[in-house]
Motif scaffolding. Structure first.
Motif, PDB file in Angstrom:
ATOM      1  N   UNK A  23       0.858  -1.181   0.000  1.00 31.94           N
ATOM      2  CA  UNK A  23       0.000   0.000   0.000  1.00 31.94           C
ATOM      3  C   UNK A  23       0.892   1.228   0.000  1.00 31.94           C
ATOM      4  N   UNK A  24       0.608   2.150  -0.915  1.00 38.45           N
ATOM      5  CA  UNK A  24       1.356   3.398  -1.048  1.00 38.45           C
ATOM      6  C   UNK A  24       0.408   4.546  -0.731  1.00 38.45           C
ATOM      7  N   UNK A  25       0.833   5.440   0.156  1.00 37.26           N
ATOM      8  CA  UNK A  25      -0.004   6.547   0.614  1.00 37.26           C
ATOM      9  C   UNK A  25       0.743   7.852   0.377  1.00 37.26           C
ATOM     10  N   UNK A  26       0.102   8.779  -0.332  1.00 34.92           N
ATOM     11  CA  UNK A  26       0.673  10.105  -0.551  1.00 34.92           C
ATOM     12  C   UNK A  26      -0.043  11.091   0.367  1.00 34.92           C
ATOM     13  N   UNK A  27       0.720  11.751   1.239  1.00 35.91           N
ATOM     14  CA  UNK A  27       0.148  12.720   2.169  1.00 35.91           C
ATOM     15  C   UNK A  27       1.074  13.927   2.248  1.00 35.91           C
ATOM     16  N   UNK A  28       0.480  15.097   2.392  1.00 32.81           N
ATOM     17  CA  UNK A  28       1.265  16.316   2.521  1.00 32.81           C
ATOM     18  C   UNK A  28       1.147  16.842   3.943  1.00 32.81           C
ATOM     19  N   UNK A  29       2.292  17.057   4.578  1.00 32.21           N
ATOM     20  CA  UNK A  29       2.392  17.635   5.919  1.00 32.21           C
ATOM     21  C   UNK A  29       1.776  16.787   7.021  1.00 32.21           C
ATOM     22  N   UNK A  30       1.659  15.484   6.804  1.00 35.50           N
ATOM     23  CA  UNK A  30       1.160  14.592   7.858  1.00 35.50           C
ATOM     24  C   UNK A  30       2.293  14.308   8.840  1.00 35.50           C
ATOM     25  N   UNK A  31       1.970  14.288  10.115  1.00 38.38           N
ATOM     26  CA  UNK A  31       2.955  13.918  11.138  1.00 38.38           C
ATOM     27  C   UNK A  31       2.982  12.413  11.339  1.00 38.38           C
ATOM     28  N   UNK A  32       1.840  11.784  11.086  1.00 42.56           N
ATOM     29  CA  UNK A  32       1.728  10.340  11.251  1.00 42.56           C
ATOM     30  C   UNK A  32       0.604   9.833  10.364  1.00 42.56           C
ATOM     31  N   UNK A  33       0.769   8.618   9.865  1.00 44.62           N
ATOM     32  CA  UNK A  33      -0.257   7.979   9.044  1.00 44.62           C
ATOM     33  C   UNK A  33      -0.565   6.619   9.664  1.00 44.62           C
ATOM     34  N   UNK A  34      -1.850   6.371   9.913  1.00 41.58           N
ATOM     35  CA  UNK A  34      -2.286   5.088  10.464  1.00 41.58           C
ATOM     36  C   UNK A  34      -2.966   4.280   9.368  1.00 41.58           C
ATOM     37  N   UNK A  35      -2.598   3.017   9.274  1.00 36.60           N
ATOM     38  CA  UNK A  35      -3.162   2.108   8.281  1.00 36.60           C
ATOM     39  C   UNK A  35      -3.767   0.911   9.002  1.00 36.60           C
ATOM     40  N   UNK A  36      -4.983   0.549   8.633  1.00 38.59           N
ATOM     41  CA  UNK A  36      -5.648  -0.632   9.168  1.00 38.59           C
ATOM     42  C   UNK A  36      -6.211  -1.419   7.991  1.00 38.59           C
ATOM     43  N   UNK A  37      -6.069  -2.752   8.042  1.00 37.07           N
ATOM     44  CA  UNK A  37      -6.563  -3.623   6.976  1.00 37.07           C
ATOM     45  C   UNK A  37      -7.519  -4.635   7.602  1.00 37.07           C
ATOM     46  N   UNK A  38      -8.703  -4.764   6.989  1.00 34.44           N
ATOM     47  CA  UNK A  38      -9.754  -5.625   7.513  1.00 34.44           C
ATOM     48  C   UNK A  38     -10.157  -6.667   6.485  1.00 34.44           C
ATOM     49  N   UNK A  39     -10.518  -7.859   6.969  1.00 32.43           N
ATOM     50  CA  UNK A  39     -11.045  -8.900   6.092  1.00 32.43           C
ATOM     51  C   UNK A  39     -12.466  -8.523   5.686  1.00 32.43           C
ATOM     52  N   UNK A  40     -13.051  -9.308   4.787  1.00 33.32           N
ATOM     53  CA  UNK A  40     -14.423  -9.051   4.339  1.00 33.32           C
ATOM     54  C   UNK A  40     -15.406  -9.157   5.501  1.00 33.32           C
ATOM     55  N   UNK A  41     -15.065  -9.933   6.523  1.00 36.83           N
ATOM     56  CA  UNK A  41     -15.951 -10.080   7.680  1.00 36.83           C
ATOM     57  C   UNK A  41     -15.735  -8.985   8.728  1.00 36.83           C
ATOM     58  N   UNK A  42     -14.772  -8.074   8.459  1.00 32.61           N
ATOM     59  CA  UNK A  42     -14.538  -6.963   9.377  1.00 32.61           C
ATOM     60  C   UNK A  42     -13.460  -7.193  10.418  1.00 32.61           C
ATOM     61  N   UNK A  43     -12.787  -8.322  10.352  1.00 34.83           N
ATOM     62  CA  UNK A  43     -11.720  -8.631  11.312  1.00 34.83           C
ATOM     63  C   UNK A  43     -10.447  -7.877  10.934  1.00 34.83           C
ATOM     64  N   UNK A  44      -9.815  -7.232  11.908  1.00 32.03           N
ATOM     65  CA  UNK A  44      -8.536  -6.563  11.676  1.00 32.03           C
ATOM     66  C   UNK A  44      -7.468  -7.621  11.408  1.00 32.03           C
ATOM     67  N   UNK A  45      -6.815  -7.544  10.237  1.00 33.58           N
ATOM     68  CA  UNK A  45      -5.818  -8.553   9.875  1.00 33.58           C
ATOM     69  C   UNK A  45      -4.403  -7.984   9.785  1.00 33.58           C
ATOM     70  N   UNK A  62       5.628  10.130   0.720  1.00 36.76           N
ATOM     71  CA  UNK A  62       5.133   8.838   0.259  1.00 36.76           C
ATOM     72  C   UNK A  62       5.425   7.808   1.350  1.00 36.76           C
ATOM     73  N   UNK A  63       4.379   7.199   1.858  1.00 37.00           N
ATOM     74  CA  UNK A  63       4.504   6.148   2.863  1.00 37.00           C
ATOM     75  C   UNK A  63       4.172   4.830   2.185  1.00 37.00           C
ATOM     76  N   UNK A  64       5.019   3.825   2.382  1.00 42.14           N
ATOM     77  CA  UNK A  64       4.783   2.517   1.767  1.00 42.14           C
ATOM     78  C   UNK A  64       4.768   1.455   2.861  1.00 42.14           C
ATOM     79  N   UNK A  65       3.858   0.505   2.681  1.00 40.15           N
ATOM     80  CA  UNK A  65       3.774  -0.593   3.638  1.00 40.15           C
ATOM     81  C   UNK A  65       3.441  -1.873   2.886  1.00 40.15           C
ATOM     82  N   UNK A  66       4.312  -2.873   3.037  1.00 40.54           N
ATOM     83  CA  UNK A  66       4.047  -4.194   2.442  1.00 40.54           C
ATOM     84  C   UNK A  66       3.268  -4.992   3.476  1.00 40.54           C
ATOM     85  N   UNK A  67       2.104  -5.491   3.041  1.00 45.38           N
ATOM     86  CA  UNK A  67       1.235  -6.251   3.937  1.00 45.38           C
ATOM     87  C   UNK A  67       1.907  -7.535   4.401  1.00 45.38           C
ATOM     88  N   UNK A  68       1.432  -8.048   5.524  1.00 42.99           N
ATOM     89  CA  UNK A  68       1.973  -9.297   6.048  1.00 42.99           C
ATOM     90  C   UNK A  68       1.686 -10.427   5.068  1.00 42.99           C
TER      91      UNK A  68
END
Length: 104
Positions: A23-45, A62-68
């Motif tokens: 996941x690649x996130x473009x943000x301007x002047x952010x101090x922190x970016x929080x990312x959460x990924x959920x399954x189709x059933x709503x479970x945080x994965x 540009x913030x990049x995060x490779x999922x587990x």
């Protein structure tokens, strides 16, 4: 002058066929970016608090995060929140798909 903004979020590859998505996130002047990924059933994965940026391009961090690895096949929803003291959080959501690898 740059404004605090959440410009673009992308998932590559999408749909994923055997590769671990990033996941690649473009943000301007952010101090922190929080990312959460959920399954189709709503479970945080998967989740990440992204404090360090990967790149700085055209005024955007540009913030990049490779999922587990090991996510099951299916549809997933991500939620992103960009934070900066003195401003309301900026939020965005989207989806991506992990499907079976194509075999000829």
């Amino acid at each position: 002058m740059s404004l605090f903004s959440l410009a673009k979020i992308s998932v590559h590859p999408n749909p994923s066929q055997g590769a671990v998505p990033e996941i690649s996130i473009e943000a301007s002047l952010a101090e922190r970016v929080e990312l959460r990924v959920f399954s189709a059933s709503g479970q945080l994965v998967d989740s990440a608090d992204l404090n360090s940026l990967s790149e700085f391009v055209n005024g955007f961090s540009i913030y990049r995060y490779r999922l587990k690895p090991g996510l099951m096949l299916g549809k997933y929803r991500y939620s992103v929140q960009a934070l900066r003291q003195g401003f309301l959080p900026l939020k965005a959501e989207g989806t991506f798909l992990i499907q079976p690898r194509w075999m000829p």
